[in-house]
Enzyme design. Sequence first.
Site, short mmCIF file in Angstrom:
data_model
loop_
_atom_site.label_atom_id
_atom_site.label_comp_id
_atom_site.label_asym_id
_atom_site.label_seq_id
_atom_site.Cartn_x
_atom_site.Cartn_y
_atom_site.Cartn_z
N ARG A 26 0.74 -1.22 -0.17
CA ARG A 26 -0.08 0.10 -0.16
C ARG A 26 1.00 1.27 -0.07
NH1 ARG A 26 -3.27 2.65 -0.20
NH2 ARG A 26 -5.03 2.75 1.49
N ASP A 68 -12.87 -5.10 -4.04
CA ASP A 68 -13.57 -4.46 -3.30
C ASP A 68 -15.01 -4.43 -3.54
OD1 ASP A 68 -13.35 -2.57 -0.55
OD2 ASP A 68 -14.87 -1.72 -2.07
O1 CP3 Z 1 -9.10 -10.04 2.35
C1 CP3 Z 1 -10.46 -9.67 1.93
O2 CP3 Z 1 -11.34 -9.88 2.66
C2 CP3 Z 1 -10.59 -9.47 0.45
C3 CP3 Z 1 -10.55 -8.05 0.33
C4 CP3 Z 1 -11.91 -7.09 0.68
C5 CP3 Z 1 -11.63 -5.73 0.72
N1 CP3 Z 1 -13.01 -5.15 0.54
C6 CP3 Z 1 -10.47 -4.95 0.44
C7 CP3 Z 1 -10.49 -3.69 1.37
C8 CP3 Z 1 -13.32 -7.59 0.64
C9 CP3 Z 1 -14.00 -8.74 0.75
C10 CP3 Z 1 -13.89 -6.33 0.82
C11 CP3 Z 1 -15.41 -6.25 1.02
C12 CP3 Z 1 -15.94 -4.93 1.24
N2 CP3 Z 1 -15.71 -3.83 0.71
C13 CP3 Z 1 -17.12 -4.85 2.01
C14 CP3 Z 1 -17.77 -5.92 2.64
C15 CP3 Z 1 -17.06 -6.53 3.84
C16 CP3 Z 1 -17.57 -6.09 4.94
O3 CP3 Z 1 -16.29 -5.84 5.77
O4 CP3 Z 1 -18.40 -5.85 5.41
C17 CP3 Z 1 -17.51 -3.33 2.48
C18 CP3 Z 1 -18.69 -2.75 2.98
C19 CP3 Z 1 -16.30 -2.67 1.57
C20 CP3 Z 1 -16.22 -1.15 1.34
C21 CP3 Z 1 -15.24 -0.61 1.85
N3 CP3 Z 1 -13.88 -0.79 1.30
C22 CP3 Z 1 -15.12 -0.20 3.20
C23 CP3 Z 1 -16.22 0.38 4.15
C24 CP3 Z 1 -13.80 0.26 3.32
C25 CP3 Z 1 -12.93 0.76 4.77
C26 CP3 Z 1 -12.41 2.05 4.57
C27 CP3 Z 1 -11.55 2.16 5.56
O5 CP3 Z 1 -10.75 3.14 5.25
O6 CP3 Z 1 -11.37 1.69 6.43
C28 CP3 Z 1 -12.96 -0.41 2.59
C29 CP3 Z 1 -11.63 -0.27 2.17
C30 CP3 Z 1 -10.75 -1.62 2.08
N4 CP3 Z 1 -11.17 -2.45 1.08
C31 CP3 Z 1 -9.59 -2.00 2.49
C32 CP3 Z 1 -9.38 -3.44 2.38
C33 CP3 Z 1 -8.07 -4.19 2.59
C34 CP3 Z 1 -8.82 -0.96 3.69
C35 CP3 Z 1 -7.53 -0.96 3.62
C36 CP3 Z 1 -6.95 0.01 2.68
O7 CP3 Z 1 -7.39 1.16 2.32
O8 CP3 Z 1 -6.03 -0.31 1.95
#
Ligand code: CP3
Length: 353
Positions: free
Chosen positions: A39, A75
């Site tokens: 990242r 995502d």
């Molecule tokens: O390892 C895994 O599980 C696979 C990757 C994965 C990601 N997102 C990568 C990610 C999966 C399965 C998701 C699904 C996802 N994305 C969901 C459903 C799962 C759940 O937690 O209920 C949702 C609601 C999202 C939308 C989303 N994406 C949110 C709310 C966020 C968080 C924002 C934050 O800054 O915390 C993300 C970002 C995200 N998607 C990250 C990751 C690893 C956060 C890390 C980053 O910014 O690199």
Amino acid sequence: MSSPNSIFVRACKGLPTDSTPVWFMRQAGRYMSEYREVRKHHSLIEICKKPALAAEVTITAAEALGVDAAIIFADLLLPLEVMGLPFHFSASEGPVIEKPIRSAEDFKVLTTNGAPELRYVSEAIAACVKHWGSKLPVIGFCGAPFTLASYMIEGGGSRNYIEVKKLMYNQPQLWDELLRKLNVVLAAYVADQVKAGADVIQVFDSWVGCLSVEDYRKYVLPRTRELIAAVKQTGVPVIYFGTDSTTLLPSMNETAADVIGLDWRVPLDEGWKLLNHRPAVQGNLDPVLLFAEWDEVKQRARNILDLADNRPGHIFNLGHGILPKTPVENVKKLASFVQEYSAQRRQAVAGTR
Ligand code: CP3
């Protein structure tokens, strides 16, 4: 399908296994130093859109943890962009949808033929399948229509879901049309993931728990059932996951998903009973427990396996995704504890027969 005989796929089908398969939602994420390193050089979306990088992140996490399945790194919100709703991630607010849908006018921008533009996700799946062959099953995923619609309408995360519910109550036809459009794109998207070799599809309905049973049944269940039927058409098992969903479980079961996710608020045996033990279940350790001392984590994981009581069709997971700052050591130890303790438990039963 690359690993049809794996313990993970067998458990999803409710078949007996020699140990309980274990994997973790968000197993590739910020709590892991290898991920933070990637990242530093690439945004989240860049990783998702570069299949070699997404595959690398997926593979590194699954191999570091020694889990029984790997979820593809992507995502939930990617389909929004190809439907005509661009979004970005803000460091403070999380996902931000630039022009949320609030009216019939806003709705006009939506298109339903964009799934092929998401082919980078299937390409990443194909790269993982090439790396592992039949050694480790790969999970593809998509959002459920309700949870994705909630992002489209609220424009990001939400506390009370006022805009979503307003649209649902006041413009029910527009609401239903929105879910139908989402289903068109999602069905094509997961079909591509399965063609690329995904063994199982997980449908994330992360925010469904904000609904009453009445509203779920009236506004959400029919279209969710349709999406899950479409995913099942591809021939792979489907996991349907929600949180805060104990009261919704009997209705969620009507989607006919092969596996239903349980969160930590319900004891595993009680949740399974609410489902009449018809589907397999996945869960359900509180992700925050991983911040506790190892002995406590171990005892609580053992309790979940004891509640499953060797019944076929349990996949061990957390009740929701791994949180940033989770101690990696606890996650690794948890995976191997589940594998070892569940195998011992199976042998103990076999020995008394
Ligand atoms: O390892 C895994 O599980 C696979 C990757 C994965 C990601 N997102 C990568 C990610 C999966 C399965 C998701 C699904 C996802 N994305 C969901 C459903 C799962 C759940 O937690 O209920 C949702 C609601 C999202 C939308 C989303 N994406 C949110 C709310 C966020 C968080 C924002 C934050 O800054 O915390 C993300 C970002 C995200 N998607 C990250 C990751 C690893 C956060 C890390 C980053 O910014 O690199």
